[in-house]
Scaffold this motif. Structure first.
Motif, PDB file in Angstrom:
ATOM      1  N   ARG A   1       0.825  -1.217   0.000  1.00  0.00           N
ATOM      2  CA  ARG A   1       0.000   0.000   0.000  1.00  0.00           C
ATOM      3  C   ARG A   1       0.860   1.269   0.000  1.00  0.00           C
ATOM      4  O   ARG A   1       0.419   2.300  -0.466  1.00  0.00           O
ATOM      5  N   ASN A   2       2.046   1.186   0.550  1.00  0.00           N
ATOM      6  CA  ASN A   2       2.928   2.365   0.601  1.00  0.00           C
ATOM      7  C   ASN A   2       4.088   2.184  -0.360  1.00  0.00           C
ATOM      8  O   ASN A   2       4.599   1.070  -0.533  1.00  0.00           O
ATOM      9  N   GLU A   3       4.469   3.292  -0.985  1.00  0.00           N
ATOM     10  CA  GLU A   3       5.587   3.221  -1.922  1.00  0.00           C
ATOM     11  C   GLU A   3       6.870   2.892  -1.173  1.00  0.00           C
ATOM     12  O   GLU A   3       7.206   3.535  -0.188  1.00  0.00           O
TER      13      GLU A   3
ATOM     14  N   ASN B   1       4.695  -4.841  -6.817  1.00  0.00           N
ATOM     15  CA  ASN B   1       3.552  -5.759  -6.870  1.00  0.00           C
ATOM     16  C   ASN B   1       3.589  -6.522  -8.188  1.00  0.00           C
ATOM     17  O   ASN B   1       3.438  -5.944  -9.261  1.00  0.00           O
TER      18      ASN B   1
ATOM     19  N   ARG C   1       5.746   2.782  -7.579  1.00  0.00           N
ATOM     20  CA  ARG C   1       4.345   3.148  -7.333  1.00  0.00           C
ATOM     21  C   ARG C   1       3.608   1.983  -6.678  1.00  0.00           C
ATOM     22  O   ARG C   1       3.679   0.840  -7.138  1.00  0.00           O
ATOM     23  N   SER C   2       2.897   2.274  -5.605  1.00  0.00           N
ATOM     24  CA  SER C   2       2.196   1.213  -4.883  1.00  0.00           C
ATOM     25  C   SER C   2       0.845   0.895  -5.498  1.00  0.00           C
ATOM     26  O   SER C   2       0.241  -0.135  -5.176  1.00  0.00           O
ATOM     27  N   ASP C   3       0.321   1.751  -6.382  1.00  0.00           N
ATOM     28  CA  ASP C   3      -0.973   1.493  -7.009  1.00  0.00           C
ATOM     29  C   ASP C   3      -0.811   0.779  -8.346  1.00  0.00           C
ATOM     30  O   ASP C   3      -1.706   0.780  -9.180  1.00  0.00           O
TER      31      ASP C   3
ATOM     32  N   ILE D   1      -6.041  -2.860  -6.760  1.00  0.00           N
ATOM     33  CA  ILE D   1      -5.050  -2.222  -7.639  1.00  0.00           C
ATOM     34  C   ILE D   1      -5.713  -1.931  -8.977  1.00  0.00           C
ATOM     35  O   ILE D   1      -6.304  -2.821  -9.596  1.00  0.00           O
ATOM     36  N   LYS D   2      -5.580  -0.658  -9.443  1.00  0.00           N
ATOM     37  CA  LYS D   2      -6.280  -0.259 -10.662  1.00  0.00           C
ATOM     38  C   LYS D   2      -5.355  -0.102 -11.867  1.00  0.00           C
ATOM     39  O   LYS D   2      -5.829  -0.087 -13.006  1.00  0.00           O
ATOM     40  N   ASN D   3      -4.055   0.067 -11.646  1.00  0.00           N
ATOM     41  CA  ASN D   3      -3.111   0.273 -12.753  1.00  0.00           C
ATOM     42  C   ASN D   3      -2.299  -1.005 -12.965  1.00  0.00           C
ATOM     43  O   ASN D   3      -1.657  -1.502 -12.035  1.00  0.00           O
TER      44      ASN D   3
END
Length: 768
Positions: A585-587, A593, A692-694, A725-727
Motif C-alpha cells: 500500500r505504501n511506496e 507488486n 508506485r504502490s498502485d 489495484i487499478k493500474n
C-alpha cells in the motif's frame, strides 16, 4: 375276542406282530398308558398317528388298525422319558374309545391269525422269499443271517409281517400291510412292493455305474452333482447346461447385437455347453457373455434439441460462464441441422471450485442424456482404460466400457474428471490409451482388451476437466477443444451465492428462507475476508457453517429466525481469515507488486530486492523455480547492459550483491510472469527510487529489454481487482486477452501496454 387296553399312539413308526422293538415315550398320556399296562398284564395296544407332528391326537387322528403288544422291559431315562421294549403279538382293531384321561383306553377286537394253506398261498410265499432275497442282495443293507431266519419261517402270516418289518418302506405302505388281515392280500401287497423296490434299486445301480465312469476318486461333490444330472436324464428333464445355453441364445437373439459380436457370443455359448461344470473357465465365459449382453450396442436416448430450453437450464444451474454456454448451444444448433454429427470432446480447464463437474451435469440435463463420471486422478495403469485380457485372473473391462454399461445408452455425457492428473509407470501409459477414446476419427471402433470387439463411442459426448493445461499430455490435448474457466469476479461470487449456494445449503440443512436471511453485503464480506479462491467451494463451506449455527440456535430455542449482515458475520464465522494486504500500500524502494497465476487462480505477489555490499552476487530466495531464476538473471544482465542509460553506476555489479526474495517462501513459485517485476525491483533498489504502490505488473523480459507476452491474464487482472489495484502493466501482445475481462471490471482498471523494459521503468519509477 374283545378286550380293553391302554392305547399308545406311535409317531413315525409301526410295530408288526412277531417283531421286537425299542420305543422312547415322553408324552404324559403315553407314560400314563404304559404305567397302567405295567400294573396289569403288561399288554398295550400300539397304533400309529396319521400326523407325526400332532402332540395331542384325538380319535380321528389315529389309525384304527394296530398291534397288540407286550411290554418286555421298561427303563426310565433322565428328563422323564421312558424306554420300553415291546413285542408284537397280533393285530387288533379299535372298536370304541373307553376313556381319554389320564390316558387313552380303547376296546380292541383281536384279529385271528389265519393258518390256512393252499397251493396259491404256497406260491405267494415262495415268490415273496425270492423277491426278498433279491432285494437283500441289491440293497446290501440287511444282514445275511436275517435272510436265513426269514426263509426258515413256514407260517405265511408271520413270514409277511417279518419281511414287512425289515423293509425300508413308506409308513402308508407299512400301514396297508398291517391292515391286510387276509393272508393272500398281505402277500400280494408285499410282492408288489418288493417288485417296485427292485426296479428302483436297479435304476440306482445303473445311475451309479454311469456316474462312476465320469468322476474321479474322492470327488464327492462332483459325484453328487453328476448323480443329480443322471437322475434328471432318466426322468426326461433338461440338463442345467443345456437350459442355460438355450437361455443365453434367446438373450443374444433379443439383444440385436452387431453381426460380428453376435457370432462371437454364439461361439462362446457353444464352448460353455461343452465345458464340464467344475472347470474354472466356465465362470470366465459366463461373465464375458453377461458383459456382452449388458452393453448398449444400439440403445440410445433422444436428444432434446430445443435451444431455448437448454439455455434456460444452463442459466438456471450456472451464473456467468458465457463462453461455455455458447459452445453448448452451438452444438445443439448443429445437431438440429446435421443429424449424424459426432460427439464433441470438450476440455474444461480451470481452478478448483469453478463448477467444471457440475457444468457437465447441467449439459447432460439440458440434452436429456444419461450422465457418467469417472475420475482419472492417479490412474497409472493402461488396463484401467482398455481393460484386462481374459487370460488374467479377475479380468474386467476398462473403466470406459464399465461407464457405458452404467449409462445403459450409447450416447451419454461422459465426464473424464482430472485428466491432468494422469500418471504412468511400468504397467503402461493410460494417456496413450485415452488417445483412441478421445479421437473422433478412431473412437467409433474403440477396442477393449476384455471385450475384444469394436465398440462405437462416436455418439458419446466426452467432457474432460483439468486444473492446469500444461500437465495434460500434448497428444491428448490436441484432440480436445479447450474451454477455459478462469474463475469468478467478486460480483459473480456474490450472485452465485445468492442464486445457488445459499438455497442449496438451506435445503440441505432443513432450513426455510424465512428462518435464515443473509444480506448481500454479508455475502460480499464473506467473499472478501473469509475466502481467497478462484472458485466458490470455500464460499459454500462458509455458508454451510452459518446454516449449521443457525440450525442449532433454532433447535435450542434461542431464536426463531436469523438475519446475517455485514456487521454480525463475525459472530458466525469468527475473525476474518484474509485481509487485502498482499499488495504493497505504501511506496517502498525495491518492492514491486507482481501478478502470478496459480492453480487456484490469480495472485498478487510482492517481489523484494535488497542491496548489500559485495561482489555482484545475485541471491534468489522464496522457493523459486528454474524459469523464475532465469528471468531474474536476464533482468540483472539487462540492467548491467543499460546501466549508463538508467543512471546506474557502471560498476555496481562489482560493489554490491543483490538479494531477490518473494515472500511466502514455503510455497513453490515458477513461471515467466515475474521477469519485468524482478527487473523493476532491482532497478528501484539500485537507484533508491520507490515504486508506485498502485501499480502491478506481469510480463517476461529478454536480455535486450523486450517485454514478451505471458498467460493467465484474466486471472491476474481479477486478482489485482480483488486487491484494489487499478493500474496494471501488461505486454502489448496480451492486448487481445483483454476481451475476456468482464466489462464492469474493465471500466475500473487502467491497462498500460508496453513493448520494452524502458517503458516499464518509466511508468513504475517515473522520470527518476
Amino acid at each position: 375276542m374283545r378286550r380293553a387296553l391302554p392305547l399308545l399312539p406311535l409317531r413315525g413308526v409301526i410295530v408288526f406282530p412277531y417283531t421286537v422293538i425299542h420305543l422312547d415315550v415322553g408324552r404324559e398320556r403315553s407314560v400314563s398308558a404304559i404305567e397302567a399296562a405295567m400294573l396289569g398284564d403288561r399288554v398295550i395296544f400300539l397304533a400309529m398317528q396319521k400326523e407325526a407332528q400332532d402332540d395331542d391326537p384325538g380319535e380321528d387322528d389315529i389309525y384304527t388298525t394296530g398291534t397288540i403288544a407286550e411290554i418286555k422291559q421298561l427303563l426310565k431315562l433322565p428328563g422323564g422319558t421312558i424306554r420300553i421294549l415291546v413285542e408284537g403279538i397280533r393285530r387288533g382293531e379299535i372298536k370304541e374309545y373307553i376313556s381319554h384321561d389320564p390316558f387313552l383306553k380303547v376296546e380292541v377286537e383281536e384279529a385271528p391269525e389265519p393258518t390256512e394253506t393252499s397251493p396259491e398261498i404256497e406260491a405267494l410265499m415262495r415268490c415273496l422269499i425270492d423277491e426278498f432275497e433279491t432285494y437283500v442282495k441289491m440293497a446290501k443293507k440287511i444282514p445275511p443271517e436275517t435272510v436265513v431266519a426269514v426263509v426258515s419261517l413256514e407260517e405265511p402270516g408271520r413270514l409277511a409281517d417279518v419281511v414287512a418289518s425289515h423293509l425300508n418302506l413308506k409308513l402308508t405302505d407299512k400301514q396297508a400291510v398291517l391292515e391286510a388281515v387276509d393272508i393272500k392280500t398281505r402277500l400280494n401287497i408285499l410282492c408288489d412292493i418288493l417288485a417296485k423296490e427292485k426296479e428302483i434299486l436297479e435304476l440306482e445301480r445303473k445311475i451309479s455305474l454311469r456316474v462312476r465312469k465320469q468322476m474321479e476318486k474322492a470327488q464327492k461333490e462332483y459325484y453328487l452333482r453328476e448323480q443329480i444330472k443322471a437322475i434328471q436324464k432318466e426322468l426326461g428333464e433338461k440338463d442345467d447346461r443345456v437350459a442355460e445355453a438355450e437361455e443365453l441364445r434367446e438373450r443374444i437373439a433379443k439383444a440385436r447385437l452387431p453381426k460380428e459380436i453376435r457370432e462371437r457370443a454364439l461361439k462362446e455359448v457353444e464352448r460353455l455347453e461343452k465345458m464340464p461344470p467344475m472347470v474354472a473357465e466356465v465362470a470366465v465365459v459366463r461373465n464375458y457373455l453377461d458383459w456382452i449382453l449388458a452393453l448398449p450396442w444400439h440403445k440410445q436416448t433422444r436428444d432434446r434439441l430445443d435451444i431455448k430450453v437448454a439455455e434456460e437450464i444452463l442459466d438456471e444451474d450456472h451464473y456467468g460462464l458465457k463462453e461455455v454456454k455458447e459452445r453448448i448451444l452451438e452444438y445443439l444448433a448443429i445437431r438440429q441441422l446435421a443429424k449424424k454429427m459426432r460427439g464433441p470432446i470438450l476440455c474444461f480447464v480451470g481452478p478448483p471450485g469453478v463448477g467444471k463437474t457440475s457444468l457437465a451435469k447441467s449439459i447432460a440435463r439440458a440434452l436429456q442424456r444419461k450422465f457418467v463420471r469417472i475420475s482419472l486422478g492417479g490412474t497409472r495403469d493402461e488396463a484401467e482404460i482398455r481393460g484386462h485380457r481374459r487370460t488374467y485372473v479377475g479380468a474386467l473391462p476398462g473403466r470406459i466400457i464399465q461407464g457405458m454399461k452404467q449409462a445403459g445408452t450409447k450416447n451419454p455425457v461422459f465426464l473424464l474428471d482430472e485428466i491432468d492428473k494422469l500418471s504412468s509407470d511400468f504397467r503402461g501409459d493410460p494417456a496413450s490409451a485415452l488417445l483412441e477414446v478421445l479421437d473422433p476419427e478412431q473412437n467409433y471402433m474403440f477396442s477393449d482388451h476384455y471385450i475384444e470387439a469394436p465398440f462405437d463411442l462416436s455418439k458419446v459426448m466426452f467432457i474432460t476437466t483439468a486444473n492446469v493445461e500444461y500437465s495434460i499430455p500434448r497428444p491428448l490435448l490436441d484432440r480436445m477443444e479447450v474451454i477455459r474457466i478462469p474463475g469468478y469476479t467478486e460480483e459473480e461470487k456474490v450472485k452465485i451465492a445468492e442464486l445457488h449456494l445459499l438455497p442449496k445449503q438451506l435445503e440441505e440443512h432443513g432450513l426455510k428462507k424465512e428462518q435464515l436471511e443473509v444480506s448481500e453485503n454479508a455475502l460480499r464480506r464473506i467473499v472478501r475476508e473469509y475466502t481467497r479462491e478462484a472458485g466458490v467451494r470455500n464460499l459454500e463451506r462458509e455458508i454451510a457453517t452459518i446454516c449449521r449455527k443457525t440450525a442449532r440456535d433454532i433447535v435450542s430455542g434461542k431464536t426463531k429466525a436469523v438475519k446475517v449482515t455485514a456487521n454480525n458475520v463475525e459472530q458466525y464465522l469468527g475473525i476474518p481469515r484474509f485481509h487485502h494486504t498482499q499488495a504493497i500500500r505504501n511506496e517502498m524502494v525495491g518492492v514491486v507488486n507482481g501478478l502470478a497465476w496459480t492453480e487456484v487462480g490469480g495472485e498478487v505477489l510482492n517481489v523484494e530486492v535488497s542491496i548489500l555490499k559485495g561482489k555482484g552476487n545475485l541471491t534468489l530466495t522464496g522457493k523459486l523455480g528454474d524459469v523464475m531464476k532465469e528471468s531474474a538473471y536476464a533482468g540483472f544482465s539487462y540492467l548491467r547492459s543499460r546501466a549508463a542509460e538508467l543512471g546506474l553506476e557502471e560498476d555496481f555489479h562489482e560493489k554490491f550483491d543483490l538479494h531477490i526474495h518473494v515472500p511466502e517462501g514455503a510455497i513453490p513459485k515458477d513461471g515467466p510472469s515475474a521477469g519485468i517485476t524482478m527487473a523493476t525491483a532491482m532497478a528501484s533498489a539500485l537507484k533508491g527510487v520507490p515504486v508506485r504502490s498502485d501499480l502491478a505488473m506481469t510480463g517476461e523480459i529478454t536480455l535486450r529489454g523486450r517485454v514478451l507476452p505471458v498467460g493467465g491474464i484474466k486471472e491476474k487482472i481479477l486478482a489485482a481487482h480483488r486487491e484494489g489495484i487499478k493500474n496494471i502493466i501488461l505486454p502489448r501482445e496480451n492486448e487481445k486477452n483483454l476481451e475476456d475481462i468482464p466489462a464492469n471490471i474493465k471500466r475500473k482498471m487502467n491497462f498500460i501496454l508496453v513493448e520494452h523494459m524502458d517503458e516499464v521503468l518509466k511508468e513504475a519509477l517515473g522520470n527518476n
